[in-house]
Motif scaffolding. Structure first.
Motif, short mmCIF file in Angstrom:
data_model
loop_
_atom_site.label_atom_id
_atom_site.label_comp_id
_atom_site.label_asym_id
_atom_site.label_seq_id
_atom_site.Cartn_x
_atom_site.Cartn_y
_atom_site.Cartn_z
N THR A 187 0.84 -0.97 -0.16
CA THR A 187 0.03 -0.02 -0.04
C THR A 187 0.90 1.26 0.05
N LYS A 304 -4.83 -1.32 -3.57
CA LYS A 304 -5.72 -0.65 -2.87
C LYS A 304 -5.84 -1.08 -1.47
N ASP A 331 -4.07 3.33 -4.08
CA ASP A 331 -4.98 4.33 -3.65
C ASP A 331 -5.02 5.55 -4.20
#
Length: 680
Positions: A187, A304, A331
């Motif tokens: 992430t 994500k 993201d």
């Protein structure tokens, strides 16, 4: 309950007892979770035997152990491929096999892909818990069997076992897929572009296949790859290199840039540090770190956070077979979940799919920001929401670690927003603040040895070598090294965090800004630092809790800040603490948040005697503790009264800092590749 004796015939390589999830809840004082580096293979081995998935088992690297049992015992060998035999007859991995009493279970060297192999035993390997876990932390010398790796002739007891109820093999489709070219899901965050890295840096990070360096272990997997361009010139008060930041908590699986060197932090890694981390491996993929071997390559695949959480929720036996690319694409928020304006700005940064790093204010050293983080810490701790695992404060931050299956990040963000609206003003902070007077062996021979090792084995041409104290003098515009001595011994260092590297190691800063000597951190970091060495990095002082890597500039060495005589759960079996108010049965660490450390000089020989006394439980180790309190409002009055003198000091210091940076730039220091940092 019946017990079986397990005898080590051959220990294998780096074989330790581990359990899962390891030592949880002590991140704030520098105790890592430890546990199996490939938790997926480990847990599946326990499931195959009908054990709880976190039951203690054995981890080896490169070559497994040879074991005998004095009663029939079911075992399961998982992880990297290795030849497994019972009295010379081959038996399979990934399914329980019965080892007859007296027979030899022989787990050979790993072959092909992967690095670590696991031996789980039906029942429970009986070792004493330390701080709530059987996991071995070899650097800290606690947990497992005598706090270290197994040796020939060691005998461990196994409770229960030898029953067929609940045992089963692990289907091929549920086993982890091992390779030499890894794709690992990450992430974004906590520290990405454009604040710390350029957009081009991030593109390069995702496009590069990094190579695993041979100098990797359970603390972290060191990688070989391109040097970032960086989005800023330096780290300001946090240090001269652009990778330097004010210390904050790390996540296991964070890609930590220690200078220009990327390191994936492992389960024995540090809890707190002052380097940026642009991406973090998602929880469900961290098992892969345990199977990375030198020469393997890694590609980081941004995903994500919501998809990462879903991957974890799929269950232990399904997630290993899913391709990373099923949710490729991050993201797109640079790792910043949200920002909140107000008198004190708040930035909420993503640190994997199981941590939120709450940062206060601008990137500067301000005790009011630490006070705000402390107030948040106390409030969340009092609420104690279900699914909360750890709270770890930094200089201007608080990392909140959760089990996202129990406390989803979206729910946590709502809670953090509600709490923030109700926090008191930082100026109201009044906290217990003990004065802790400690001995310091200035320019101790052990620190000189560490510098010599660094120059010989890591980097010979570093600007801070061959004498860190001279480097500190130069960076701060002081007239002589005697001025460095006088400044350090005149200062009261307030403890803002614990676990700066490991085991109750404080990150502390002088209350008087005129005593704040600013330096930069080693680049690359040292591979060895003496236990309880004292160093300065950025505007902060640290006492190293144990031997290990490090990057602060040495000024000397002191006595212990961690006492192994206490487990944190039971009373000492030795002669007791040095004196009341120092090491306590429930807390083997010496220092507390907001303690004020001051120094008095001792000779190296005297320090060795004091250290021996502390280790043996004699005397007070030369440490004197006096209770007191700290008021931020009173401190602000002091700063106002001394404003003119403080600004004069800062002006001289800033000029010296800029001159050093210019000299580095002229010498090509900021453009050097890692290869040029190696010793000739």
């Amino acid at each position: 309950m019946s017990t079986t004796k397990m005898t080590v015939v051959r220990p294998g390589m780096l074989t330790t007892v581990q359990d899962w999830p390891g030592r949880v809840g002590y991140w704030k004082v520098g105790v890592p979770p430890s546990g199996p580096m490939d938790d997926l293979s480990f847990r599946l081995g326990n499931v195959a035997l009908g054990n709880p998935e976190g039951a203690p088992g054995l981890e080896s690297a490169m070559a497994g152990p040879a074991l005998t049992f004095d009663a029939d015992t079911y075992v399961c060998v998982t992880g990297a491929d290795a030849r497994v035999r019972i009295d010379g007859t081959d038996v399979p991995q990934w399914r329980p096999v019965l080892v007859p009493a007296g027979a030899v279970l022989d787990v050979g060297p790993t072959t092909g892909a992967g690095l670590r192999v696991y031996v789980t035993v039906q029942g429970r390997i009986e070792v004493e818990d330390y701080l709530g876990s059987a996991a071995t932390f070899t650097l800290g010398k606690f947990g497992g069997h005598r706090g270290g790796t197994l040796a020939e002739g060691d005998v461990l007891e196994v409770a229960g076992g030898a029953g067929r109820d609940g045992i089963r093999s692990i289907p091929m489709e549920h086993r982890p897929v091992l390779t030499t070219t890894w794709d690992i899901a990450v992430t974004e965050g906590p520290h990405g572009a454009p604040e710390f890295f350029t957009r081009a840096d991030m593109d390069t990070l995702y496009a590069t296949r990094y190579e695993v360096h041979f100098n990797s272990d359970r603390t972290g997997v060191r990688l070989i790859g391109p040097q970032p361009e960086w989005a800023r010139e330096d780290g300001g008060e946090a240090g001269l290199h652009p990778s330097n930041i004010h210390d904050n908590a790390y996540s296991v699986g964070a890609l930590d840039f220690t200078g220009d060197t990327p390191i994936l932090l492992g389960p024995d890694g540090p809890s707190l540090g002052g380097f940026v981390c642009p991406v973090t491996v998602v929880a469900a993929e961290r098992w892969k770190l345990g199977q990375l071997k030198p020469g393997d390559t890694i590609r980081f695949v941004p995903v994500k956070a919501a998809h990462a959480a879903a991957l974890g929720a799929l269950g232990l036996e399904r997630r290993a077979s899913l391709p990373v690319v099923f949710s490729a694409g991050g993201d797109g928020d640079d790792g910043v979940i949200a920002r909140r304006d107000g008198e004190t700005a708040v930035t909420y940064r993503r640190s994997g799919d199981d941590n939120v790093l709450v940062e206060y204010g601008d990137m500067k050293l301000d005790l009011a920001l630490r006070a705000r983080a402390h107030a948040l810490h106390q409030r969340i701790e009092a609420i104690a929401p279900k699914g909360l695992l750890d709270l770890t404060p930094g200089i201007r931050s608080l990392q909140v670690k959760v089990d996202p299956d129990v406390l989803p990040i979206t729910t946590l963000m709502g809670l953090l927003d509600d709490v923030e609206s109700d926090l008191p003003a930082a100026s109201e902070l009044v906290v217990p603040s003990r004065t802790v007077r400690m001995p310091l062996s200035w320019d101790d021979p052990s620190t000189r040895e560490a510098i010599a090792r660094y120059m010989h084995g890591v980097r010979s041409d570093a600007p801070w070598c061959p004498w860190n104290i001279e480097f500190i003098r130069r960076m701060n515009g002081l007239d002589s090294v005697a001025d460095v001595f006088d400044t350090v011994f005149a200062a009261d260092y307030m403890v803002l965090g614990l676990g700066d590297v490991y085991l109750g190691a404080p990150v502390a800063t002088p209350l008087d800004p005129r005593h704040r000597l600013v330096t930069t951190k080693y680049n690359p970091a040292r591979t060895w630092t003496p236990e309880n060495a004292v160093g300065i990095g950025g505007a902060y002082l640290c006492i190293y809790g144990m031997e290990g890597p490090g990057g602060y500039q040495f000024v000397g060495r002191t006595t212990q800040v961690w006492n192994h005589r206490y487990s944190g759960e039971t009373k000492s079996t030795g002669s007791g603490p040095a004196s009341p108010g120092q090491f306590q049965p429930e807390s083997p660490w010496l220092l507390r948040f907001f303690d004020r450390i001051s120094w008095y000089p001792v000779e190296p020989e005297e320090l060795m005697d004091l250290r021996a006394d502390t280790a043996a439980g004699r005397g007070n180790g030369g440490v004197e503790i006096t209770d007191g309190e700290f008021s931020l409002a009173e401190h602000d009055k002091f700063l106002a009264a001394e404003h003119e003198s403080i600004e004069q000091f800062r002006t001289i210091q800033a000029a010296a800092f800029d001159a050093e940076r210019a000299a580095w730039s002229a010498a090509g220091e900021f453009s050097k590749k890692e290869g040029s940092h190696a010793a000739a």
